[in-house]
Design a protein around this motif. Structure first.
Motif, PDB file in Angstrom:
ATOM      1  N   VAL A 196       0.854  -1.180   0.000  1.00  0.00           N
ATOM      2  CA  VAL A 196       0.000   0.000   0.000  1.00  0.00           C
ATOM      3  C   VAL A 196       0.894   1.235   0.000  1.00  0.00           C
ATOM      4  CG1 VAL A 196      -1.784   1.238   1.299  1.00  0.00           C
ATOM      5  CG2 VAL A 196      -1.715  -1.271   1.335  1.00  0.00           C
ATOM      6  N   VAL A 254       2.834   3.070   3.126  1.00  0.00           N
ATOM      7  CA  VAL A 254       2.836   2.250   4.344  1.00  0.00           C
ATOM      8  C   VAL A 254       4.087   1.379   4.349  1.00  0.00           C
ATOM      9  CG1 VAL A 254       1.634   0.455   5.651  1.00  0.00           C
ATOM     10  CG2 VAL A 254       0.322   2.211   4.437  1.00  0.00           C
ATOM     11  N   SER A 255       4.952   1.583   5.346  1.00  0.00           N
ATOM     12  CA  SER A 255       6.195   0.812   5.370  1.00  0.00           C
ATOM     13  C   SER A 255       5.919  -0.604   5.867  1.00  0.00           C
ATOM     14  CB  SER A 255       7.231   1.509   6.236  1.00  0.00           C
ATOM     15  OG  SER A 255       6.701   1.766   7.500  1.00  0.00           O
ATOM     16  N   VAL A 256       6.523  -1.560   5.186  1.00  0.00           N
ATOM     17  CA  VAL A 256       6.323  -2.971   5.510  1.00  0.00           C
ATOM     18  C   VAL A 256       7.645  -3.544   5.999  1.00  0.00           C
ATOM     19  CG1 VAL A 256       5.688  -5.231   4.593  1.00  0.00           C
ATOM     20  CG2 VAL A 256       4.570  -3.167   3.724  1.00  0.00           C
TER      21      VAL A 256
END
Lengths: 246, 461
Positions: free
Chosen positions: A171, A174-176
């Motif tokens: 997304v 949004v950091s993953v």
């Protein structure tokens, strides 16, 4: 260290510049261009000149199938891509073509592998489209993290200790986290010709310390880029797909 | 891997007492010089032969907890990776979980409604942060001294914007048998309304002293809740009011779309029992007959199927409020106000509307509840409010009416908006008048202070 990953620039000056401006605002230490600097777009000479300048400043640059086809006449492409390559070969100097032909197929640093397409056979330019493709790449190398492009749509695959794969569509913004001991393959979205329905240019930021990857989308002057493609006499579909992001 | 011992120091955290050893992790009390209060360290059980889910669920919690904020979750402090000693340090919430409550069942109805509303508010806060808890049960809920419910243990949770490590790893559903929603039993982990089902099962347990679906230990037993409805709460406890049965059975609906659309709307119902729209659920006296049950179990047309691709947005089912001044006869403004509401309601079928009116009280004198003609002022206002809203044509379940008695209208409306999780307040602007000059503008104060969107409507002159 914070790494900016840019894939599939495809001679789109407007998109490339917009991404570099965005990156300049975000405190990035290193640039990695994941291949396909040219092809499809109308500004191959400018993009190659910019890439060569970035290389001298420490950027890592990979070879993509369009870069290779520009350097060495190669078949096996769709009609539109082949037409674009024929045009590109005239639009760049022999020196630029040699530069593109000399780019490395893969680069490894620490626990990261950079490659344009599938890592199990980089010179066959296979798309990493699903979990099985991602598994083939991950099983073919020892790096914990693989970053590639070629697909023109961002995706993330995690390989678990029990050899199961987790597919995920990132997304924007949004950091993953890509936690150890898991292994991950990140397919980076395209700078110059997105195909996931969002015409905005895509690039990814990977923070080595926090182990987090973040997708960024940058709106750019698509109308101008698209117009230039049309003016250059390139196939009309290459101009319209920039507007649609498909 | 390090073996933790009391008194040792790990990354600056001094290990204290071992508080709890669960199926998946151990909890230690720890301290750190940078933090005044007690902290909690969670350490997964990684020994040979342990459930591999312990590792994955710990990874999930390590991903999710640092991304959460607010009073309804424990504050994240630090985490350590698998390369040395995996751990997660968080705020230690003083006080106990709701688990001891189940030793003394059934509980008073008012207490259950209050607990339910607090937990629903916590769930709403969680769902707005893109997380479904998926393991709501008494032992995972704590109460702060300030009154907020705190949800703990995100090991089975799902974050809509992060990869779901649990789903790919395990074919069996993970959760807690008495509380698990039917769609969760079938492997769907993305629906926030699964948490409403679990909360409904908990409320049922607190009200009746019995678990609605028992405590099955096998998948077959878990799946029974897809076709077998629970005994209605009032059949188990006669003094359970109809509104409470309505709320509980709505939470326990097999199909998520028949439950409350959001946790905020469930909290709203639990806070306003008199406004709960009663349906056949409220008066149901016994379980469905065997014919219906068999149909649901075996008939292809009656078996429930869950949509895996469901993307439920909390934003699609907001609580709207409209502040109506029924004393000022301004038909043009009323029509504009209703027109604005109609447009909002038409675009969001899950939205509900609370109609508010402030009955002003004098600061000093004790007001009579009766007007000059001897009518009850409060009741009269309610009647007027309903009359005002009638042209909207909303069904009973989507609209509620509230007369707030207060000295200061702006403060009363603000309190209401804050207490009830209102997402959007719509109100009319008072005409420029001597009254507004003297009293100030209520709408301006609300627009500045309210914690939600405020739309101020004016009729074009």
């Amino acid at each position: 260290m914070r790494i900016a990953l840019l894939a599939d620039i495809h001679a789109n000056r407007e998109a490339f510049e917009a991404c570099l401006d965005d990156i300049a605002r975000r405190d990035v230490d290193r640039l990695v261009l994941l291949g396909d600097l040219v092809g499809y777009g109308a500004d191959p000479a400018w993009v190659v000149a910019k890439a060569r300048a970035l290389l001298s400043q420490g950027a890592v640059i990979l070879r993509g199938n369009h870069d290779e086809a520009t350097a060495f006449a190669r078949g096996g492409m769709t009609a539109d891509a082949a037409a674009a390559i024929a045009w590109t070969r005239h639009a760049v100097s022999a020196e630029d073509a040699a530069f593109l032909g000399a780019l490395p197929m893969e680069v490894e640093e620490d626990d990261r592998l950079y490659v344009h397409a599938d890592a199990s056979a980089p010179d066959r330019w296979i798309y990493v489209r699903d979990a099985d493709d991602a598994r083939r790449s991950l099983e073919a190398c020892t790096a914990r993290l693989i970053f590639c492009g070629h697909v023109h749509a961002p995706a993330l695959y995690g390989l678990t200790a029990t050899a199961k794969l987790v597919p995920f569509k990132p997304v924007t913004g949004v950091s993953v986290p890509l936690p150890r001991p898991r292994r991950w393959l990140a397919v980076c979205g395209a700078v110059g010709q997105p195909r996931d329905g969002d015409p905005a240019a895509a690039w990814h930021l990977f923070d080595v310390i926090s182990g987090e990857i973040t997708l960024h989308r940058v709106p750019y002057d698509v109308a101008t880029a698209s117009d230039k493609v049309r003016q250059a006499g390139l196939p009309e579909s290459l101009a319209t797909r920039l507007l649609r992001g498909r | 891997m390090i073996r933790l011992v009391e008194g040792e120091v790990l990354d600056g955290f001094t290990i204290g007492r071992l508080l709890h050893v669960g199926g998946m992790a151990a909890l230690w009390q720890v301290t750190h010089p940078d933090h005044d209060s007690d902290l909690l360290m969670k350490v997964p059980r990684l020994a040979e032969g342990e459930d591999p889910a312990a590792i994955v669920s710990f990874e999930m919690e390590q991903m999710i907890l640092p991304r959460l904020g607010g009073p309804h979750v424990p504050r994240f402090i630090a985490s350590g990776g698998f390369d040395r000693q995996p751990y997660l340090v968080m705020e230690r919430i003083p006080g106990r979980s709701l688990l001891p409550l189940i030793d003394d069942l059934p509980r008073p109805i008012e207490e259950v409604a209050d607990i339910g509303a607090r937990v629903a508010e916590a769930l709403d806060a969680l769902h707005r942060q893109h997380v479904v808890h998926l393991d709501v049960k008494p032992s995972n809920i704590l109460m702060r001294d300030s009154g907020e419910a705190v949800l703990v243990d995100f090991g089975l949770s799902r974050h809509a914007q992060l990869p779901d490590l649990m789903e790919e790893e395990f074919r069996l559903p993970y959760g807690t048998a008495p509380y698990m929603a039917p769609e969760q039993v079938m492997g769907i982990r993305s629906d926030p309304r699964s948490d409403l089902f679990a909360l409904g099962a908990m409320l049922y347990f607190l009200v009746t002293g019995t678990r609605p679906f028992g405590d099955p230990q096998r998948l077959k037993g878990l799946q029974r809740r897809l076709w077998r409805d629970p005994v209605p709460p009032r059949a188990r406890r006669a003094e359970c009011p109809e509104w409470m049965q309505e709320i509980i059975l709505r939470c326990l609906e097999v199909r998520p779309e028949r439950r409350h659309p959001t946790a905020a709307q469930l909290a709203f119902d639990l806070r306003h029992p008199d406004q709960v729209a009663l349906t056949a659920r409220a008066t149901k006296r016994r379980q469905d007959g065997w014919a219906a049950t068999l149909r649901r179990r075996f008939h292809p047309d009656h078996r429930v199927r869950f949509d895996r691709a469901v993307a439920v947005m909390v934003e699609d089912a907001p609580i709207l409020a409209v502040a109506v001044d029924v004393t000022e006869q301004d038909e043009a403004l009323s029509a504009t106000l209703r027109g604005t509401l109609e447009k909002l309601l038409a675009t969001m079928p899950g939205a509900r509307l609370a109609c508010l009116n402030v009955l002003r009280q004098n600061r000093i004198a004790l007001d009579s509840t009766l007007d000059d003609f001897g009518r009850n002022k409060h009741v009269q206002r309610l009647v007027e409010l309903k009359h005002w809203a009638a042209p909207l044509g909303l069904p009973e379940g989507r609209i509620t009416f509230h007369v707030l008695e207060a000295v200061n209208p702006a403060h009363a409306l603000l309190d209401y908006v804050r207490m009830n999780g209102v997402d959007h307040l719509v109100m009319g602007a008072r005409a420029v008048s001597l009254k507004r000059k003297l009293l100030g503008s209520v709408s301006a104060e609300l627009a500045a202070e309210a914690p939600c969107s405020v739309t101020v409507v004016r009729a074009r002159s």
